[in-house]
Design an enzyme around this catalytic site. Structure first.
Site, PDB file in Angstrom:
ATOM      1  N   ARG A  46       0.690  -1.314   0.026  1.00 20.06           N
ATOM      2  CA  ARG A  46      -0.055  -0.085   0.085  1.00 20.06           C
ATOM      3  C   ARG A  46       0.801   1.392   0.053  1.00 20.06           C
ATOM      4  O   ARG A  46       0.556   2.382  -0.508  1.00 20.06           O
ATOM      5  CB  ARG A  46      -0.666   0.052   1.293  1.00 20.06           C
ATOM      6  CG  ARG A  46      -2.169  -0.265   1.082  1.00 20.06           C
ATOM      7  CD  ARG A  46      -3.077  -0.396   2.459  1.00 20.06           C
ATOM      8  NE  ARG A  46      -4.144  -0.999   2.302  1.00 20.06           N
ATOM      9  CZ  ARG A  46      -5.174  -0.538   2.043  1.00 20.06           C
ATOM     10  NH1 ARG A  46      -5.474   0.814   1.858  1.00 20.06           N
ATOM     11  NH2 ARG A  46      -6.241  -1.221   2.093  1.00 20.06           N
ATOM     12  N   HIS A 172       7.418 -22.069   7.659  1.00 19.52           N
ATOM     13  CA  HIS A 172       8.852 -21.916   7.427  1.00 19.52           C
ATOM     14  C   HIS A 172       9.783 -23.156   8.278  1.00 19.52           C
ATOM     15  O   HIS A 172      10.739 -23.029   8.045  1.00 19.52           O
ATOM     16  CB  HIS A 172       9.097 -20.361   7.746  1.00 19.52           C
ATOM     17  CG  HIS A 172       8.997 -20.041   9.313  1.00 19.52           C
ATOM     18  ND1 HIS A 172       8.084 -19.797  10.070  1.00 19.52           N
ATOM     19  CD2 HIS A 172      10.237 -20.246  10.277  1.00 19.52           C
ATOM     20  CE1 HIS A 172       8.322 -19.731  11.269  1.00 19.52           C
ATOM     21  NE2 HIS A 172       9.559 -19.959  11.373  1.00 19.52           N
ATOM     22  N   ASP A 229      -1.348 -20.453  16.311  1.00 14.43           N
ATOM     23  CA  ASP A 229      -0.221 -19.790  15.857  1.00 14.43           C
ATOM     24  C   ASP A 229       1.130 -20.890  15.832  1.00 14.43           C
ATOM     25  O   ASP A 229       1.757 -20.585  14.927  1.00 14.43           O
ATOM     26  CB  ASP A 229       0.254 -18.631  16.914  1.00 14.43           C
ATOM     27  CG  ASP A 229       1.489 -17.859  16.358  1.00 14.43           C
ATOM     28  OD1 ASP A 229       1.525 -17.452  15.128  1.00 14.43           O
ATOM     29  OD2 ASP A 229       2.193 -17.701  17.428  1.00 14.43           O
ATOM     30  N   HIS A 234       3.508 -25.545  12.629  1.00 14.40           N
ATOM     31  CA  HIS A 234       4.761 -25.789  12.747  1.00 14.40           C
ATOM     32  C   HIS A 234       4.888 -27.290  13.471  1.00 14.40           C
ATOM     33  O   HIS A 234       5.407 -28.173  13.112  1.00 14.40           O
ATOM     34  CB  HIS A 234       5.734 -24.928  13.424  1.00 14.40           C
ATOM     35  CG  HIS A 234       5.694 -23.643  13.039  1.00 14.40           C
ATOM     36  ND1 HIS A 234       5.668 -23.376  11.528  1.00 14.40           N
ATOM     37  CD2 HIS A 234       5.611 -22.231  13.424  1.00 14.40           C
ATOM     38  CE1 HIS A 234       5.458 -21.940  11.446  1.00 14.40           C
ATOM     39  NE2 HIS A 234       5.369 -21.332  12.741  1.00 14.40           N
TER      40      HIS A 234
HETATM   41  C1  BG6 Z   1       5.758 -17.984  13.664  1.00 13.33           C
HETATM   42  C2  BG6 Z   1       4.744 -17.642  14.877  1.00 13.33           C
HETATM   43  O1  BG6 Z   1       5.104 -18.898  12.772  1.00 13.33           O
HETATM   44  O2  BG6 Z   1       6.742 -18.882  14.152  1.00 13.33           O
HETATM   45  C3  BG6 Z   1       5.479 -16.713  15.712  1.00 13.33           C
HETATM   46  O3  BG6 Z   1       3.586 -16.827  14.181  1.00 13.33           O
HETATM   47  C4  BG6 Z   1       6.693 -17.365  16.314  1.00 13.33           C
HETATM   48  O4  BG6 Z   1       4.624 -16.408  16.842  1.00 13.33           O
HETATM   49  C5  BG6 Z   1       7.578 -17.979  15.116  1.00 13.33           C
HETATM   50  O5  BG6 Z   1       7.423 -16.800  17.058  1.00 13.33           O
HETATM   51  C6  BG6 Z   1       8.887 -18.909  15.589  1.00 13.33           C
HETATM   52  O6  BG6 Z   1       9.689 -19.051  14.461  1.00 13.33           O
HETATM   53  P1  BG6 Z   1      10.935 -19.484  14.751  1.00 13.33           P
HETATM   54  O7  BG6 Z   1      11.639 -20.056  13.251  1.00 13.33           O
HETATM   55  O8  BG6 Z   1      11.691 -18.253  15.266  1.00 13.33           O
HETATM   56  O9  BG6 Z   1      10.893 -20.807  15.695  1.00 13.33           O
END
Ligand code: BG6
Length: 479
Positions: A46, A172, A229, A234
């Site tokens: 934006r 990720h 979250d 994950h």
């Molecule tokens: C994210 C979450 O997906 O992963 C965050 O939204 C979290 O809340 C993060 O802090 C943790 O990622 P990593 O790679 O630091 O373990």
């Protein structure tokens, strides 16, 4: 369709994820000469920026978030960048965006990290501007919905423009070396697979602990909570990789077919099998930190911690509890998996006063990347008063085993795979939906039993009920 994209379009290009992860990852890939020389990166958001001011923003982000030794060739990288302002809520700006993307020589990869409400208009806008053909692939960053229904809505909206083999859903954690190493550990060694089942494994623990609190993500986090979250994505991906059957090859379909079977076999938990918590003021590494309600500025029932005793209902894992826990403001930042093996069926040393501990495999994902296998050994000595045994660790510190390799940002792997079109480390629709199904069932239990988070002091391992959850079964959390 197989192609290496020569255009990468980043939605949310001025945002936090872009500045902290995406731009640094792309620059690091460029420094290692892993990006096609023709690749052009178009940022859109934006904010009213032009190419020069976007490059400035990118330079500042790189200087802040990418270590100096990985910034070689930054000028070259910045030259790849351009910018187009866009209001994604209306289709009007999309033709200018398409003009900025220009003619594709090979193909376009789009990285969409946006508020859920913008998914549909963005997809429509892209279609409207012709940015959806065979040579376009779409990468989606979470949050992909807040429950199964909203996730299906997003998936349906995206599916109208892109077939599944051109949709790349990011988790990720799958980009982390140590997570990929789980597959190598399990399937490139003969040692583990024969005993990787309920006959030999007593229980599994997965811990994802963080020391951070809300970190300026107040609105997002308070609507999400730890379950949605961290567990929904994950942690369930970690469980799937740990528990899946051996795929026939390291290929997107084979790997994801096996993961989804695990996710679908997750048993609905009972109220007694979950604990939720919310932190109160305390201290992390000796520094005082406020409570969640203070950071938020109001009362909230959102959980910042959860512990779950899960089960996978299939032959391999019958009766093996998977203890999962994650939380904010815990004493240390650690992600690790513990595989607790059973005792030997008969101890030949029992009559000699020796006590034995069963084997345990600890897989450190972060910050320490190491694999420790506890074996039982004889304590040296003549043993006139019996034989003494003690667990000794067989320890592999991955950074020591691979000296000279730099630690990469998880997004480096994933962005490269997106550009090159490899879906193996991306989450397929059926996986996401199976994940939501399990998570929704937990939220239903919390709602129907009116379960509210118990408080815990920041800097501790969550509410005492989480310890009791494991201890009831004679299990201690690994700390
Ligand atoms: C994210 C979450 O997906 O992963 C965050 O939204 C979290 O809340 C993060 O802090 C943790 O990622 P990593 O790679 O630091 O373990």
């Amino acid at each position: 369709m197989s192609f290496t994209a020569d255009r990468l379009l980043l939605f949310g290009a001025t945002g936090d994820l872009s500045q902290r992860m995406l731009l640094p990852s792309l620059c690091a890939l460029d420094a290692d000469e892993l990006l096609d020389p023709d690749l052009r990166i178009i940022g859109t958001a934006r904010s009213d920026l032009d190419d020069a001011s976007f490059r400035n923003l990118a330079r500042e982000a790189l200087e802040k978030y990418l270590p100096a030794e990985r910034r070689g060739g930054m000028a070259n990288f910045l030259n790849r960048l351009s910018y187009q302002q866009l209001d994604a809520t209306t289709p009007d700006g999309f033709s200018d965006l398409a003009a900025k993307v220009g003619e594709l020589k090979k193909g376009l990869a789009i990285f969409l990290s946006t508020a859920p409400s913008l998914f549909e208009p963005t997809i429509k806008g892209l279609q409207h501007a012709g940015l959806d053909g065979d040579h376009v692939r779409m990468c989606l960053e979470k949050p992909l919905g807040v429950d199964l229904t909203s996730s299906c809505e997003i998936n349906d909206a995206v599916a109208q423009a892109f077939p599944e083999d051109r949709i790349f859903r990011i988790d990720h954690y799958l980009g982390k070396e140590t997570v990929q190493n789980l597959l190598a550990l399990r399937f490139a060694n003969i040692l583990f697979e024969p005993i990787w089942n309920s006959n030999y494994i007593e229980h599994v623990q997965v811990t994802v602990a963080e020391t951070v609190g809300l970190e300026g993500r107040v609105a997002f986090y308070n609507d999400a909570g730890a379950l949605r979250d961290m567990v929904q994505n994950h942690m369930l991906q970690l469980v799937a990789m740990l528990a899946m059957e051996p795929p026939t090859s390291f290929d997107a379909t084979a790997v994801r077919d096996e993961k989804v079977k695990v996710l679908r076999a997750m048993r609905k938990v009972t109220a007694a099998e979950t604990v939720t918590g919310q932190y109160r003021a305390g201290a992390i590494s000796g520094e005082a930190v406020p409570g969640y309600d203070e950071e938020l500025g109001k009362h909230s029932d959102t959980e910042t911690f959860t512990a779950i005793k899960g089960h996978i209902d299939n032959w391999r894992w019958k009766g093996v509890p998977f203890y999962l826990r994650t939380g904010k403001r815990l004493p240390e930042r650690v992600t690790e998996i513990v595989v607790q093996f059973r005792c030997v069926p008969h101890s030949i040393f029992a009559g000699m006063g020796a006590t034995m501990e069963p084997n345990r495999l600890v897989i450190g994902i972060q910050p320490e990347e190491n694999i420790t296998l506890n074996l039982t050994a004889k304590v040296p000595g003549l043993g006139q008063d019996g034989i003494r045994l003690r667990p000794v660790p067989l320890n592999i510190a991955m950074p020591d085993a691979f000296v000279g390799q730099h630690r990469r940002i998880a997004y480096e792997r994933l962005l490269l795979d997106l550009i090159e079109g490899d879906q193996t480390l991306f989450v397929r629709r059926d996986e996401v939906e199976a994940q939501w199904q399990w998570v929704d069932s937990i939220r239903e239990i919390w709602n129907s039993t009116d379960q509210k988070p118990k408080t815990y002091t920041a800097g501790t391992w969550g509410p005492s009920a989480a310890i009791a959850l494991a201890e009831r079964d004679g299990v201690s959390w690994h700390e």
